[in-house]
Design a protein around this motif. Structure first.
Motif, PDB file in Angstrom:
ATOM      1  N   HIS A 250     -81.391  62.257 -16.201  1.00 17.74           N
ATOM      2  CA  HIS A 250     -82.537  63.157 -16.062  1.00 17.74           C
ATOM      3  C   HIS A 250     -82.365  63.990 -14.806  1.00 17.74           C
ATOM      4  O   HIS A 250     -82.381  63.462 -13.689  1.00 17.74           O
ATOM      5  N   GLY A 251     -82.189  65.304 -14.981  1.00 13.71           N
ATOM      6  CA  GLY A 251     -82.001  66.195 -13.844  1.00 13.71           C
ATOM      7  C   GLY A 251     -83.296  66.835 -13.411  1.00 13.71           C
ATOM      8  O   GLY A 251     -84.128  67.224 -14.241  1.00 13.71           O
ATOM      9  N   GLN A 252     -83.461  66.949 -12.098  1.00 12.52           N
ATOM     10  CA  GLN A 252     -84.657  67.585 -11.544  1.00 12.52           C
ATOM     11  C   GLN A 252     -84.245  68.547 -10.432  1.00 12.52           C
ATOM     12  O   GLN A 252     -83.407  68.217  -9.584  1.00 12.52           O
TER      13      GLN A 252
ATOM     14  N   PRO B 226     -83.135  65.329 -21.093  1.00 12.90           N
ATOM     15  CA  PRO B 226     -82.162  64.285 -20.745  1.00 12.90           C
ATOM     16  C   PRO B 226     -80.800  64.584 -21.366  1.00 12.90           C
ATOM     17  O   PRO B 226     -80.701  65.086 -22.487  1.00 12.90           O
ATOM     18  N   VAL B 227     -79.760  64.277 -20.598  1.00  7.19           N
ATOM     19  CA  VAL B 227     -78.385  64.421 -21.070  1.00  7.19           C
ATOM     20  C   VAL B 227     -77.900  63.046 -21.519  1.00  7.19           C
ATOM     21  O   VAL B 227     -77.950  62.088 -20.742  1.00  7.19           O
ATOM     22  N   LEU B 228     -77.437  62.929 -22.751  1.00 12.51           N
ATOM     23  CA  LEU B 228     -76.976  61.654 -23.285  1.00 12.51           C
ATOM     24  C   LEU B 228     -75.521  61.408 -22.896  1.00 12.51           C
ATOM     25  O   LEU B 228     -74.659  62.264 -23.130  1.00 12.51           O
ATOM     26  N   ILE B 229     -75.255  60.233 -22.314  1.00 10.63           N
ATOM     27  CA  ILE B 229     -73.895  59.786 -22.031  1.00 10.63           C
ATOM     28  C   ILE B 229     -73.636  58.568 -22.912  1.00 10.63           C
ATOM     29  O   ILE B 229     -74.119  57.465 -22.620  1.00 10.63           O
ATOM     30  N   PRO B 230     -72.897  58.734 -24.033  1.00  6.78           N
ATOM     31  CA  PRO B 230     -72.623  57.579 -24.893  1.00  6.78           C
ATOM     32  C   PRO B 230     -71.734  56.575 -24.169  1.00  6.78           C
ATOM     33  O   PRO B 230     -71.000  56.917 -23.241  1.00  6.78           O
TER      34      PRO B 230
END
Length: 456
Positions: free
Chosen positions: A413-415, A423-427
């Motif tokens: 989660h970038g702020q 949100p960016v998903l990192i599998p």
């Protein structure tokens, strides 16, 4: 005239109650206020707005107040005194109006300056009998040349309430022997029916107070300084003890060869818990020798381990490891403790979690590369938890990198400044990965639950 009355009312309100964001510890006796470095009656000559240095490159706003000292009760002050205070509100500062008379309790900082605030006990003094009585009571305390210690002893039992420990109803304990010891004077007393005790007329000195604990009971030893008091000329201290069953799990953590861990959190999770967060269970940080002490605990069955309800982090880069040193809950040994029992465990951590690099570019709401970004790492084994976070300085293209750990899936989660990204998903995987943060909405608070769609 009306302006002065309003200002004085605000000052009195600050002294009588907590300011917004400023939390004060209550006192039951005036003598507790004598544990400050200076006590005096004085009149404000000047109140000046100043910048108080915090470190080399920063400061906080506040006030410097000059007093004429009419009577010094403690601290050996001369005819004038300079007292510092904060700006007000959350920092507990109390700038005072010129010309008014106050009873001031102040403490001395390392640089020698005296400070006061909303929690110090200072108060306005008028030409009324109550003000005169307060000062007279303090004069009498100073003349005693002795101090006192009072408090209470109560007992309770811990119990699980959902995933956290709470105390059952507190009960006073009668007949407990309490000791007060200094370098030159020792004494003892017993608690009364209501659990209270008191030592009066104690010679000046530095005292340690301890109760004689019943068998299989204990009290919190984490902050031993709370059971000590330095008394001089009328000062007193309120020292209380909460006794609980000694039920605990102690042990030692062994690291893999060559590994380091700066903040290794060991946790005991009751086996009945199904949904876990990073705050679940009873936890303790292992000390520099790797030793931990999980207390107080209700009796029962527990999983004990490191990172078993949280994620590997830089200060504790270990995969979830259960006693007796396994990474699968199915292979873990359940630790049972009866009330009053002390279990000793050896917990080896067999391996270090493998770091995985995430390279990214961050774009702001204006479509331009960002220069800094705050990123929360949400381990998807525990949706909604993001205690792991990092601030990253970016290059002129908005590029930077951070570390996650191989084998786990994440939402990142970038702020930005008053902005949030999806949100960016990192599998789960092992190879480095490249992603992109794009700020898509303006907000001062980026709620993970709302962003992930769990909150409606």
């Amino acid at each position: 005239m009306l302006r002065n009355v309003v200002l004085l009312a605000v000052v009195l309100s600050a002294f009588c109650s907590n300011s917004f964001g400023c939390e004060c510890t209550g006192y039951s006796r005036a003598c507790e206020r004598f544990n400050t470095d200076a006590v005096f009656v004085g009149r404000v000559v000047e109140t000046v707005s100043v910048k108080h240095p915090v470190d080399k490159d920063s400061y906080s706003r506040g006030y410097s107040m000059r007093f004429t000292v009419e009577e010094s009760l403690r601290g050996g002050l001369g005819t004038e005194a300079i007292i510092e205070t904060g700006n007000g509100g959350g920092d507990c500062g109390t700038p005072l109006p010129v010309g008014e008379k106050f009873l001031i309790f102040a403490y001395r900082e390392k640089d020698g300056k005296l400070w006061t605030g909303a929690c110090s006990g200072s108060r306005f003094l008028g030409n009324d009998p109550e003000s005169a009585q307060i000062v007279e009571e303090l004069r009498a305390l100073v003349k005693t040349g002795a101090g006192s210690i009072f408090g209470s002893v109560a007992q309770t039992k811990p119990m699980w309430r959902e995933d956290d420990i709470r105390d059952k109803e507190m009960q006073p304990v009668q007949g407990i022997v309490v000791y007060a010891k200094s370098e030159s004077f020792n004494t003892f007393t017993k608690t009364k029916q209501d659990g209270s005790y008191e030592f009066s007329g104690l010679p000046n000195g530095k005292y340690t107070v301890t109760p004689e604990t019943p068998r299989k009971m204990d009290f919190d030893h984490e902050y031993e300084e709370r059971y000590g008091a330095e008394l001089s000329d009328g000062a007193c201290a309120n020292i209380n003890f909460k006794l609980e069953p000694a039920t605990r799990i102690r042990g030692h953590v062994t690291l893999p060869v060559g590994a380091e861990g700066k903040k290794i959190e060991v946790v005991a999770l009751p086996t009945h818990l199904k949904e876990l967060t990073q705050f679940s269970g009873k936890w303790d940080f292992a000390d520099e020798d790797g030793r931990f002490d999980l207390w107080p605990l209700p009796p029962g069955d527990y999983y004990v381990g490191v990172n078993i309800n949280s994620s590997p982090q830089e200060d504790a880069p270990f995969p979830p490891t259960y006693f007796p040193g396994v990474t699968s809950q199915k292979a873990a040994h359940i630790v049972h403790v009866d009330e009053g029992e002390i279990k000793q465990l050896e917990l080896p951590l067999p391996e270090v979690a493998k770091p995985r690099t995430v390279r990214f570019v961050a774009i702001g709401l204006d479509g331009k590369p960002m220069r800094t970004i705050y990123i929360q790492r949400e381990d998807l084994r525990h949706p909604g938890d993001a205690a792991s976070y990092v601030n990253v300085d970016l290059d002129s293209n908005g590029a930077g990198s951070l570390i996650v750990y191989a084998g786990y899936s994440y939402h990142l989660h970038g702020q930005g400044r008053s902005s949030c990204s999806k949100p960016v998903l990192i599998p789960a995987g092992t190879k480095p990965v490249n992603v992109r943060f794009v700020m898509d909405r303006k907000s001062d608070y980026c709620d993970i639950g709302e962003i992930d769609g769990r909150k409606k």
